[in-house]
Design an enzyme around this catalytic site. Structure first.
Site, mmCIF file in Angstrom:
data_model
loop_
_atom_site.group_PDB
_atom_site.id
_atom_site.type_symbol
_atom_site.label_atom_id
_atom_site.label_comp_id
_atom_site.label_asym_id
_atom_site.label_seq_id
_atom_site.Cartn_x
_atom_site.Cartn_y
_atom_site.Cartn_z
ATOM 1 N N HIS A 4 56.291 7.728 -19.629
ATOM 2 C CA HIS A 4 56.675 6.366 -20.032
ATOM 3 C C HIS A 4 57.709 6.418 -21.147
ATOM 4 O O HIS A 4 57.903 7.450 -21.802
ATOM 5 C CB HIS A 4 55.441 5.601 -20.507
ATOM 6 C CG HIS A 4 54.834 6.184 -21.765
ATOM 7 N ND1 HIS A 4 54.042 7.316 -21.724
ATOM 8 C CD2 HIS A 4 54.916 5.817 -23.080
ATOM 9 C CE1 HIS A 4 53.642 7.614 -22.959
ATOM 10 N NE2 HIS A 4 54.169 6.716 -23.808
ATOM 11 N N ASP B 210 58.611 4.388 -24.804
ATOM 12 C CA ASP B 210 57.989 3.498 -25.798
ATOM 13 C C ASP B 210 58.898 2.304 -26.057
ATOM 14 O O ASP B 210 60.132 2.414 -26.036
ATOM 15 C CB ASP B 210 57.763 4.248 -27.117
ATOM 16 C CG ASP B 210 56.747 5.363 -26.972
ATOM 17 O OD1 ASP B 210 55.921 5.286 -26.045
ATOM 18 O OD2 ASP B 210 56.793 6.312 -27.795
ATOM 19 N N HIS C 114 58.417 10.492 -21.884
ATOM 20 C CA HIS C 114 57.425 11.504 -22.262
ATOM 21 C C HIS C 114 56.054 11.155 -21.708
ATOM 22 O O HIS C 114 55.810 10.018 -21.286
ATOM 23 C CB HIS C 114 57.360 11.667 -23.786
ATOM 24 C CG HIS C 114 56.958 10.417 -24.498
ATOM 25 N ND1 HIS C 114 57.814 9.341 -24.683
ATOM 26 C CD2 HIS C 114 55.782 10.054 -25.088
ATOM 27 C CE1 HIS C 114 57.195 8.382 -25.353
ATOM 28 N NE2 HIS C 114 55.959 8.793 -25.599
ATOM 29 N N ARG D 164 40.416 14.264 -28.780
ATOM 30 C CA ARG D 164 41.671 14.322 -29.519
ATOM 31 C C ARG D 164 42.019 12.927 -30.030
ATOM 32 O O ARG D 164 41.897 11.943 -29.292
ATOM 33 C CB ARG D 164 42.795 14.838 -28.614
ATOM 34 C CG ARG D 164 44.169 14.875 -29.278
ATOM 35 C CD ARG D 164 45.264 15.176 -28.264
ATOM 36 N NE ARG D 164 46.578 15.149 -28.882
ATOM 37 C CZ ARG D 164 47.707 14.898 -28.225
ATOM 38 N NH1 ARG D 164 47.683 14.647 -26.925
ATOM 39 N NH2 ARG D 164 48.860 14.896 -28.869
#
Length: 756
Positions: A685, A687, A737, A747
């Site tokens: 995607h 941002d 990314h 995480r």
């Protein structure tokens, strides 16, 4: 004819005048030798004020004879009412031996509230020029009997009324005055002198006058606005601006004793612009010469919710002082802080010589708690010092305790200030109602433009008290309780204005009149070193899980020390950052603590979004590329987070993307949670930002396996994120990314889409 006659007469007179010898003309009298001056003062106890007086006398080489030292004071409470007759009686006895020495000049002055600003030669010269046998100090207020005001001789200019704190005159004449004394020790000395002066016959016979224009004596009562400091190369004078005079003797009579303390911080040679502090190293205690360090009782007071309390205790623990010489007394008035104290006690109870905790269950008020702490030292003969510190003091100087002890004062505190403000732990002056007033040197002291050890009227939060003083001058208890004052104000008022009191349990019927002289213990603040700062507790909200996270506005320095990575500043000084992929920058920003607490805060909140497309938290209610997250707004941390971006991310942006000035604004700020069973990865995607930051909040391998980020355009992956480090990369167009799969564990990352 008349004109000729006049000329003849004038000629004859001039000839006659010329025939007179020059030796017959009036001569200037020879100066009075310094050896003809006798300085007398009354002091029944060696108070701080007395030592200051003697220090000023020593500077000018005055020879002072002290009367009454060691006697019981029976002269009444002269600071609050009539009294002082004992001084006249002692002066009368002393003058009997020198009453016939016609050339001897006697200077009688007070000592507890008086200093010299000039030397013997100057005072004798001014006395001689006045051409009177006796000169009294003068003031603008009549005391003790206002009904006598109209009986004073009128003066065209100057002070009209007599003050008995300063008298200078030839010995036979002063003796004729004091020999009339036949009253009691607790009768009023000033009234006695006043009645003699107001007698016209005696005033003429004894050739008495007042120092109307303060050439010799400066009484400060009613004259504070007339007085300024006059700085010279070697010493400092007091100048009376009303009469343009430089008085030799400065007297803090009445309620001006604190103003005298201020003047004496400079006069005559305590501090000037040329040499700075002249007395800071006088009588210092060299700890290296002692066989062992003094024993110190440390009183810690937590009277309100206080940010960064674990850090406060850590700084106390790291003071450079032998811990086996420290006994801790902790008063905690907040249930919220019991967990912090319990943790510190468990880890360090055997480190200190003693460790006593009094908690909120005891229901002690501040005054009672502080009295209890001070009493622990007062009652322990082995306690050499009492060190009181409040939980809003962050000591950054590990030598603080040693430095205070070395100054060897009865009460002394280190200067601590609030970051970026003029707020400090002392007042330079008091108003007439006993509260804050700014002294003319306050700002310079706070900003350390004037460095020294300063006699001040009020201090709070942190101070050291000499154990001997606690068992002597300050031996009465309940110092922290007085009228409606807060505890620190009560302590300071009781110390500086400790009034005369009747001897208790005295079997003598005379004990009704036996009063001790005021102690007047001086309090000092030192700004010779950087000691630390005051933190703000006013808006500390304890409704969060980790409340210190919200202190970025109130206490920015402490917030930065706790939450910003220790190597953050190296980004700018040593270029301490990396570029693992094109235009992807990697740099340290968060401390381990910041990462842990932010994760704890989110888990405590607990409402993770689940990574669903439908999302009412955002505009439109639909998220194209959803993550399992919690927004900063949800925990009320949005303002603080945006401030963090402006303070710590924007400077990095300018460094790596030269010429781009970010607004530091972001709509989307959130913490993402990746787990194999909920959301393990994020598909490719872009941002919706100009640039994005992505901060790793926990450790790969120990907390999770897998994870990382892949940038498709450059076929570049970063698979080893470092805890507390942030990626920064462009958001639109170039940097498609994806989040790589987390294969085990959990995480956490913090993300912001900046400048959308």
């Amino acid at each position: 004819m008349e004109y000729l006659t006049l000329c003849f007469a004038l000629s004859c007179w001039m000839k006659l005048a010329g025939s007179v010898s020059s030796t017959d003309a009036p001569q200037t009298p020879a100066p009075i030798p310094k050896g003809k001056l006798l300085v007398l003062t009354v002091a029944t106890a060696e108070t701080d004020g007395f030592h200051r007086f003697m220090q000023s006398a020593k500077y000018f080489n005055y020879t002072v004879k002290v009367l009454g030292l060691g006697e019981d004071w029976k002269g009444g409470d002269v600071g609050r009412s009539i009294g002082g007759g004992q001084k006249v009686r002692l002066l009368k006895e002393a003058l009997e031996a020198v009453a016939d020495q016609e050339e001897l000049v006697v200077l009688s002055v007070d000592s507890y509230d008086l200093i010299f600003a000039g030397g013997p030669e100057e005072i004798l010269r001014k006395f001689q020029q006045a051409n009177h046998k006796v000169i009294f100090a003068a003031e603008g207020l009549v005391w003790p009997d206002k009904r006598l005001a109209d009986k004073y001789p009128s003066v065209r200019s100057g002070k009209r009324y007599l003050n008995s704190g300063g008298i200078i005159g030839y010995a036979p004449y002063v003796n004729r005055i004091v020999s009339q004394w036949n009253l009691h020790d607790n009768d009023d000395d000033q009234l006695f002198y006043t009645k003699i002066y107001l007698d016209p016959l005696q005033r003429q016979t004894l050739n008495m006058t007042l120092d109307h224009k303060c050439q010799i004596f400066q009484n400060l009562n009613g004259a504070v606005d007339e007085v300024i400091l006059k700085f010279g190369t070697d010493r400092v004078r007091v100048r009376n601006t009303a009469y343009d005079s430089l008085p030799v003797v400065v007297h803090g009579n009445g309620n001006t004793k604190m103003y005298l303390n201020h003047l004496a911080n400079y006069v005559p040679n305590a501090w000037n612009y040329e040499h700075g502090c002249s007395h800071c190293d006088d009588d210092v205690l060299d700890l290296t010469r002692l066989k062992e360090f003094p024993n110190v009782t440390v009183g810690v007071f937590i009277e309100q919710p206080s940010p960064f309390l674990p850090e406060f205790f850590q700084r106390l623990l790291t003071l450079d002082y032998p811990k086996h010489k420290l006994s801790l007394f902790v008063h905690n008035n907040e249930v919220y802080h019991e967990k912090h104290i319990q943790r510190f006690w468990e880890q360090n109870r055997n480190v200190f010589k003693g460790f006593k905790v009094v908690g909120p269950e005891e229901n002690l008020n501040q005054g009672e708690a502080r009295n209890m702490g001070m009493d622990l030292c007062r009652k322990d003969a082995a306690c050499d010092y009492y060190f009181s510190i409040d939980s809003n003091v962050m000591l950054t100087n590990r030598q603080t305790l040693k430095l205070l002890i070395e100054q060897n004062r009865k009460i002394i505190g280190p200067l601590v200030t609030r970051h970026g403000k003029l707020w400090s732990n002392f007042w330079g002056a008091l108003s007439l109602d006993g509260y804050y007033a700014r002294s003319e040197d306050y700002v310079d002291i706070v900003q350390r433009k004037r460095v020294g050890v300063w006699n001040i009227p009020y201090m709070a939060h942190i101070y050291l008290v000499n154990g001997k003083a606690l068992r002597n001058e300050l031996k009465e208890r309940n110092y922290f309780v007085l009228e409606k004052l807060d505890p620190d104000m009560a302590l300071c008022k009781n110390a500086r204005e400790l009034t005369s009191h009747r001897e208790k349990d005295s079997p003598s019927p005379e004990s009704f009149h036996m009063l001790k002289p005021p102690k007047g213990v001086f309090m000092y603040i030192t700004n010779r070193h950087d000691f630390g700062r005051l933190i703000s507790t006013a808006n500390y909200n304890i409704s969060h899980y980790n409340n210190d996270l919200w202190q970025i506005f109130e206490n920015p320095v402490d917030w930065k020390e706790k939450y910003i990575h220790q190597n953050y500043t190296r980004i700018f000084t040593e270029n301490h950052l990396e570029q693992p992929c094109p235009d992807v920058f990697w740099f340290p920003v968060f401390s381990e603590t910041a990462c842990d607490e932010l994760v704890e805060e989110m888990e405590h909140y607990g409402s993770w979004s689940g990574g669903k497309h439908e999302d009412k938290r955002i505009s439109g209610g639909y998220e194209t590329v959803p993550t399992d997250d919690i927004h900063m707004k949800q925990i009320g941390f949005d303002k603080e987070w945006l401030h963090f971006i402006r303070e710590f991310i924007s400077p990095v942006t300018l460094k790596v993307f030269a010429g781009y000035y970010t607004k530091g604004y972001a709509i989307m700020n959130f913490v993402v949670k990746y787990t194999p069973d909920r959301q393990a990865y994020l598909r490719p995607h872009h941002d919706s930002s100009t640039f994005t930051i992505n901060i790793a909040l926990n450790n790969k391998d120990s907390d999770f396996q897998g994870g990382g980020c892949r940038f498709h355009r450059y076929n570049c992956s970063i698979e080893s994120p470092r805890k507390g480090w942030s990626f920064m990369h462009p958001g639109r167009l170039t940097h498609l990314h994806e989040g790589l799969p987390t294969t085990n564990g959990t995480r956490y990352i913090a993300v912001s889409f900046i400048d959308p």
